[in-house]
Design a protein around this motif. Structure first.
Motif, PDB file in Angstrom:
ATOM      1  N   VAL A  91       0.778  -1.318   0.165  1.00 55.42           N
ATOM      2  CA  VAL A  91      -0.192   0.003  -0.174  1.00 55.42           C
ATOM      3  C   VAL A  91       0.920   1.196  -0.030  1.00 55.42           C
ATOM      4  O   VAL A  91       2.086   1.101   0.544  1.00 55.42           O
ATOM      5  CB  VAL A  91      -0.844  -0.008   1.224  1.00 55.42           C
ATOM      6  N   PRO A  92       0.446   2.266  -0.434  1.00 55.13           N
ATOM      7  CA  PRO A  92       1.266   3.500  -0.741  1.00 55.13           C
ATOM      8  C   PRO A  92       1.826   4.024   0.697  1.00 55.13           C
ATOM      9  O   PRO A  92       2.861   4.415   0.753  1.00 55.13           O
ATOM     10  CB  PRO A  92       0.483   4.489  -1.036  1.00 55.13           C
ATOM     11  N   GLY A  93       1.298   3.601   1.936  1.00 51.16           N
ATOM     12  CA  GLY A  93       1.785   4.142   3.304  1.00 51.16           C
ATOM     13  C   GLY A  93       3.092   3.560   3.426  1.00 51.16           C
ATOM     14  O   GLY A  93       3.990   4.218   4.125  1.00 51.16           O
ATOM     15  N   GLN A  94       3.150   2.325   3.085  1.00 53.93           N
ATOM     16  CA  GLN A  94       4.589   1.561   3.393  1.00 53.93           C
ATOM     17  C   GLN A  94       5.653   2.636   2.726  1.00 53.93           C
ATOM     18  O   GLN A  94       6.719   2.552   3.089  1.00 53.93           O
ATOM     19  CB  GLN A  94       4.496   0.247   3.062  1.00 53.93           C
ATOM     20  N   LEU A  95       5.388   2.845   1.294  1.00 50.57           N
ATOM     21  CA  LEU A  95       6.580   3.506   0.606  1.00 50.57           C
ATOM     22  C   LEU A  95       6.942   4.816   1.230  1.00 50.57           C
ATOM     23  O   LEU A  95       7.951   5.292   1.319  1.00 50.57           O
ATOM     24  CB  LEU A  95       6.030   3.542  -0.899  1.00 50.57           C
ATOM     25  N   LEU A  96       5.726   5.509   1.692  1.00 48.37           N
ATOM     26  CA  LEU A  96       5.581   6.898   2.444  1.00 48.37           C
ATOM     27  C   LEU A  96       6.465   6.764   3.662  1.00 48.37           C
ATOM     28  O   LEU A  96       7.281   7.823   4.005  1.00 48.37           O
ATOM     29  CB  LEU A  96       4.381   7.404   2.317  1.00 48.37           C
ATOM     30  N   CYS A  97       6.149   5.819   4.272  1.00 52.82           N
ATOM     31  CA  CYS A  97       7.022   5.673   5.488  1.00 52.82           C
ATOM     32  C   CYS A  97       8.718   5.632   5.388  1.00 52.82           C
ATOM     33  O   CYS A  97       9.634   6.199   6.134  1.00 52.82           O
ATOM     34  CB  CYS A  97       6.739   4.320   6.279  1.00 52.82           C
ATOM     35  N   LEU A  98       8.884   4.639   4.400  1.00 51.09           N
ATOM     36  CA  LEU A  98      10.445   4.581   3.729  1.00 51.09           C
ATOM     37  C   LEU A  98      10.761   5.845   3.244  1.00 51.09           C
ATOM     38  O   LEU A  98      12.142   6.556   3.563  1.00 51.09           O
ATOM     39  CB  LEU A  98      10.527   3.610   2.436  1.00 51.09           C
ATOM     40  N   ARG A 128       5.697   5.897  -5.088  1.00 51.77           N
ATOM     41  CA  ARG A 128       7.174   5.336  -5.364  1.00 51.77           C
ATOM     42  C   ARG A 128       7.900   6.513  -6.082  1.00 51.77           C
ATOM     43  O   ARG A 128       9.008   6.530  -5.650  1.00 51.77           O
ATOM     44  CB  ARG A 128       6.770   4.491  -6.429  1.00 51.77           C
ATOM     45  N   GLU A 129       7.266   7.405  -6.479  1.00 49.80           N
ATOM     46  CA  GLU A 129       8.115   8.619  -7.102  1.00 49.80           C
ATOM     47  C   GLU A 129       8.323   9.530  -5.828  1.00 49.80           C
ATOM     48  O   GLU A 129       9.801   9.894  -6.116  1.00 49.80           O
ATOM     49  CB  GLU A 129       6.999   9.415  -7.996  1.00 49.80           C
ATOM     50  N   THR A 135      13.994   1.826  -8.422  1.00 49.07           N
ATOM     51  CA  THR A 135      14.206   2.196  -9.945  1.00 49.07           C
ATOM     52  C   THR A 135      14.082   1.107 -10.503  1.00 49.07           C
ATOM     53  O   THR A 135      13.527   0.890 -11.916  1.00 49.07           O
ATOM     54  CB  THR A 135      15.361   2.830 -10.019  1.00 49.07           C
ATOM     55  N   LYS A 136      14.320  -0.281 -10.505  1.00 51.34           N
ATOM     56  CA  LYS A 136      14.459  -1.298 -11.335  1.00 51.34           C
ATOM     57  C   LYS A 136      13.309  -2.135 -11.073  1.00 51.34           C
ATOM     58  O   LYS A 136      12.925  -3.201 -11.964  1.00 51.34           O
ATOM     59  CB  LYS A 136      15.629  -2.112 -10.814  1.00 51.34           C
ATOM     60  N   ASN A 137      12.546  -1.954 -10.283  1.00 52.11           N
ATOM     61  CA  ASN A 137      10.977  -2.575 -10.123  1.00 52.11           C
ATOM     62  C   ASN A 137       9.838  -1.786 -10.320  1.00 52.11           C
ATOM     63  O   ASN A 137       8.863  -1.987  -9.545  1.00 52.11           O
ATOM     64  CB  ASN A 137      11.156  -3.371  -8.892  1.00 52.11           C
ATOM     65  N   SER A 138       9.863  -0.667 -11.191  1.00 54.12           N
ATOM     66  CA  SER A 138       8.857   0.216 -11.131  1.00 54.12           C
ATOM     67  C   SER A 138       7.445  -0.370 -11.401  1.00 54.12           C
ATOM     68  O   SER A 138       6.261  -0.206 -11.065  1.00 54.12           O
ATOM     69  CB  SER A 138       9.241   1.187 -12.265  1.00 54.12           C
ATOM     70  N   GLU A 139       7.531  -1.480 -12.208  1.00 49.40           N
ATOM     71  CA  GLU A 139       6.308  -2.177 -12.634  1.00 49.40           C
ATOM     72  C   GLU A 139       5.563  -2.823 -11.400  1.00 49.40           C
ATOM     73  O   GLU A 139       4.277  -2.832 -11.371  1.00 49.40           O
ATOM     74  CB  GLU A 139       6.411  -3.377 -13.622  1.00 49.40           C
ATOM     75  N   ALA A 140       6.455  -3.389 -10.600  1.00 50.19           N
ATOM     76  CA  ALA A 140       5.986  -4.100  -9.113  1.00 50.19           C
ATOM     77  C   ALA A 140       5.202  -3.121  -8.338  1.00 50.19           C
ATOM     78  O   ALA A 140       4.374  -3.302  -7.645  1.00 50.19           O
ATOM     79  CB  ALA A 140       6.874  -4.920  -8.591  1.00 50.19           C
ATOM     80  N   LEU A 141       5.808  -1.787  -8.364  1.00 52.01           N
ATOM     81  CA  LEU A 141       5.232  -0.678  -7.624  1.00 52.01           C
ATOM     82  C   LEU A 141       4.109  -0.004  -8.286  1.00 52.01           C
ATOM     83  O   LEU A 141       3.917   1.277  -7.825  1.00 52.01           O
ATOM     84  CB  LEU A 141       6.258   0.235  -7.174  1.00 52.01           C
ATOM     85  N   LYS A 142       3.474  -0.488  -9.490  1.00 50.75           N
ATOM     86  CA  LYS A 142       2.627   0.257 -10.486  1.00 50.75           C
ATOM     87  C   LYS A 142       1.327   0.829  -9.531  1.00 50.75           C
ATOM     88  O   LYS A 142       0.919   2.119  -9.546  1.00 50.75           O
ATOM     89  CB  LYS A 142       2.068  -0.564 -11.492  1.00 50.75           C
ATOM     90  N   SER A 143       0.993   0.157  -8.619  1.00 49.29           N
ATOM     91  CA  SER A 143      -0.206   0.403  -7.956  1.00 49.29           C
ATOM     92  C   SER A 143      -0.102   1.381  -6.903  1.00 49.29           C
ATOM     93  O   SER A 143      -0.742   2.190  -6.272  1.00 49.29           O
ATOM     94  CB  SER A 143      -0.930  -1.014  -6.961  1.00 49.29           C
ATOM     95  N   CYS A 144       1.284   1.775  -6.644  1.00 54.37           N
ATOM     96  CA  CYS A 144       1.568   2.924  -5.547  1.00 54.37           C
ATOM     97  C   CYS A 144       2.665   3.706  -6.515  1.00 54.37           C
ATOM     98  O   CYS A 144       3.501   4.499  -5.796  1.00 54.37           O
ATOM     99  CB  CYS A 144       2.401   2.336  -4.457  1.00 54.37           C
TER     100      CYS A 144
END
Length: 573
Positions: free
Chosen positions: A516-523, A558-559, A545-554
């Protein structure tokens, strides 16, 4: 002896190099069957004063010929080096131990003190090891510095016999005040397997003097590799470690990474074709970051390493001043990955250091089960704590030392257990000051659980001020603890986190966490803090950066994370 055979031997002897204490019959292809066939050779030996090195490799010696040569050796008390590889071609295996006992017995009788013994390329099996057993135990080998038994078919039984002989030699020599200090050990292609490797590890640890160890292609899997890793830690002068074409997998590679952290003189590491895989490669990259100051040559070819993990390895050699060669050929890179790796090395002005790459693979590998789960005595516990050692009441884990104070460990409250079993923002807020106790549930010796707890907490992130503050405060406390140890601990934790996030293919059965987006925002928040080191940020950046497709939902989160990582990697605040 036929006249043409005598003529052949006489011609060979006329070309023999005799000088500098060395008598050489190397590569002459002589067929020495009996006493008569070696008369000229024996005569030359007897006349040679000050014999220090004796070369017989590349000939074939029978039992009776060996006895005649041995008789001449009995007067050669200055002998130091025996080059006897490839010496029994065409002989019955039953003949070889007898021939070796004759030659070894003569060396013992002469009172010689050997420094080098090379019996490579003699397919003598366990019985052949019995043929040199008494020699290895004798005072003649108390001074042995190089032992070469490559491609001898020793097997597990021969490995065990060899171990006992070396241990006995060390025991006897130590009693005389000058313990055996073997420096070079070569035993590739011997089918030693795990039992043989574990046996030899005992001798290696006891001696503690090894500078070169070559044991490629021995059918050793992770349990044997772990035993060897433990032994290598006790050999501080180790310069060359070649275990090519064995099977490390994750457990073996992590154990080796732990061992290498303690070794400052290693110049050559060959773990090619050892199935180190991506998590193992990341662990080795961590060791490159914090240790191995004079490493020159690193071979991690054909190890099922993916592009991002290979890039992490490449980044880790940037500050290695003596580095000459990095081999990552034959991994799961694909054409684009090969180009990315070349570009990364060239950007560091180290393009000429990278061994040639070919991209005839299919890129990313399938999800892997742990190849060695069938072996006894192993669980799925996660990692990087293979060198737990008792040390005066302290326990070493992941390269850090903590007090072994488990009896007084704070009790886990029912509230915390309730939160961990079913996390919610409401429960987190209700914990109040007890939130600080959550970090005590994060144990660096169980990185899977630690990463899982972190992601559970991060999943509760929201923009509601009170919840956001509570989540980030807890994330900071947990990550500060997990990233405060060695680079190896940090890298192992992050690689486990990446596996759970679906950004890295791991070994064994590890259920991925729905992102979920919150996990990336915490990082994103965490990487901006002082406790988050720059190199682990670079590791994360490579995978994000090498796994942008796996993070597409976020994608938006991710950006933001990518931007924060980019700034951290370039020292911006």
């Amino acid at each position: 002896m036929a006249s043409h055979d005598i003529a052949q031997l006489a011609d060979a002897l006329s070309k023999t190099h005799v000088g500098d204490g060395e008598l050489s019959y190397k590569g002459m292809g002589l067929k020495l069957d009996n006493a008569e066939s070696v008369e000229e050779l024996v005569r030359e030996m007897e006349q040679y004063q000050g014999l220090r090195a004796f070369r017989l490799e590349g000939n074939t010696v029978g039992v009776d010929a060996a006895r005649a040569i041995a008789k001449a050796l009995e007067s050669k008390g200055l002998l130091q080096r025996c080059y006897w590889s490839d010496m029994f071609t065409g002989r019955l295996r039953s003949e070889i131990p007898t021939a070796l006992r004759s030659l070894g017995g003569a060396i013992i009788s002469a009172g010689a003190r050997l420094t080098e013994l090379d019996l490579s390329d003699n397919a003598f099996g366990p019985d052949g090891v019995k043929g040199i057993e008494q020699l290895l135990k004798s005072p003649s080998c108390h001074t042995l510095r190089e032992l070469k038994l490559n491609n001898c078919g020793m097997g597990i039984g021969g490995g065990k016999i060899l171990t006992e002989a070396l241990i006995e030699c060390h025991r006897q020599s130590s009693a005389l005040g000058a313990p055996l200090r073997l420096r070079v050990f070569i035993a590739g292609r011997n089918r030693l397997e795990n039992e043989g490797a574990r046996a030899l590890a005992k001798a290696f640890q006891l001696m503690g003097s090894l500078e070169e160890v070559h044991m490629p292609q021995n059918g050793i899997s992770y349990t044997g590799v772990m035993a060897l890793a433990s032994a290598m830690r006790h050999n501080p002068e180790l310069r060359v470690l070649n275990l090519n074409d064995n099977t490390f997998t994750k457990k073996g590679t992590l154990a080796m990474a732990q061992a290498l952290r303690h070794l400052r003189n290693v110049q050559v590491i060959n773990f090619g074709d050892c199935l180190v895989r991506s998590e193992g490669a990341i662990a080795l990259a961590a060791v490159l970051r914090e240790g191995l100051p004079i490493l020159k040559d690193l071979n991690l070819s054909f190890g099922e390493i993916t592009e991002a993990a290979a890039l992490v390895v490449a980044q880790a050699v940037e500050d290695k001043p003596y580095m000459e060669k990095v081999d990552l050929n034959g991994n799961c890179l694909g054409e684009e990955g090969c180009e990315a790796l070349r570009e990364a090395m060239e950007n560091m002005d180290k393009g000429d250091m990278l061994a040639s790459l070919r991209f005839d693979d299919e890129g990313e590998p399938d999800d892997e089960e742990d190849d060695d789960d069938h072996e006894n005595g192993d669980d799925d516990s996660d990692d990087c704590n293979e060198d737990n050692e008792e040390d005066g009441g302290n326990v070493k884990e992941n390269g850090i030392t903590r007090k072994d104070d488990s009896p007084t460990k704070p009790q886990t409250s029912a509230e915390i257990m309730s939160f961990l079993s079913c996390p919610s923002a409401e429960k987190l807020l209700q914990l109040g000051e007890m939130r600080t106790n959550l970090q005590q549930q994060v144990d660096a010796s169980d990185l899977h659980k630690a990463a899982d707890v972190l992601l559970k907490i991060a999943s509760l992130y929201s923009e509601e001020p009170e919840t956001k503050a509570a989540v980030l405060e807890t994330i900071d406390a947990v990550l500060k603890k997990l990233l405060s140890g060695s680079a190896l601990q940090s890298y192992c934790f992050l690689s486990t986190l990446l596996v759970l996030m679906g950004l890295l293919k791991g070994e064994g059965k590890m259920k991925k966490v729905p992102l979920v987006p919150g996990q990336l925002l915490c990082l994103e928040h965490a990487v901006q803090q002082e406790y988050f080191p720059q190199h682990p940020a670079l590791l994360l950046h490579t995978f994000v950066t090498k796994n942008s497709e796996a993070l597409k939902s976020c994608s938006s989160a991710r950006e933001r994370l990518s931007s924060a990582l980019e700034k951290k990697c370039h020292g911006q605040h």
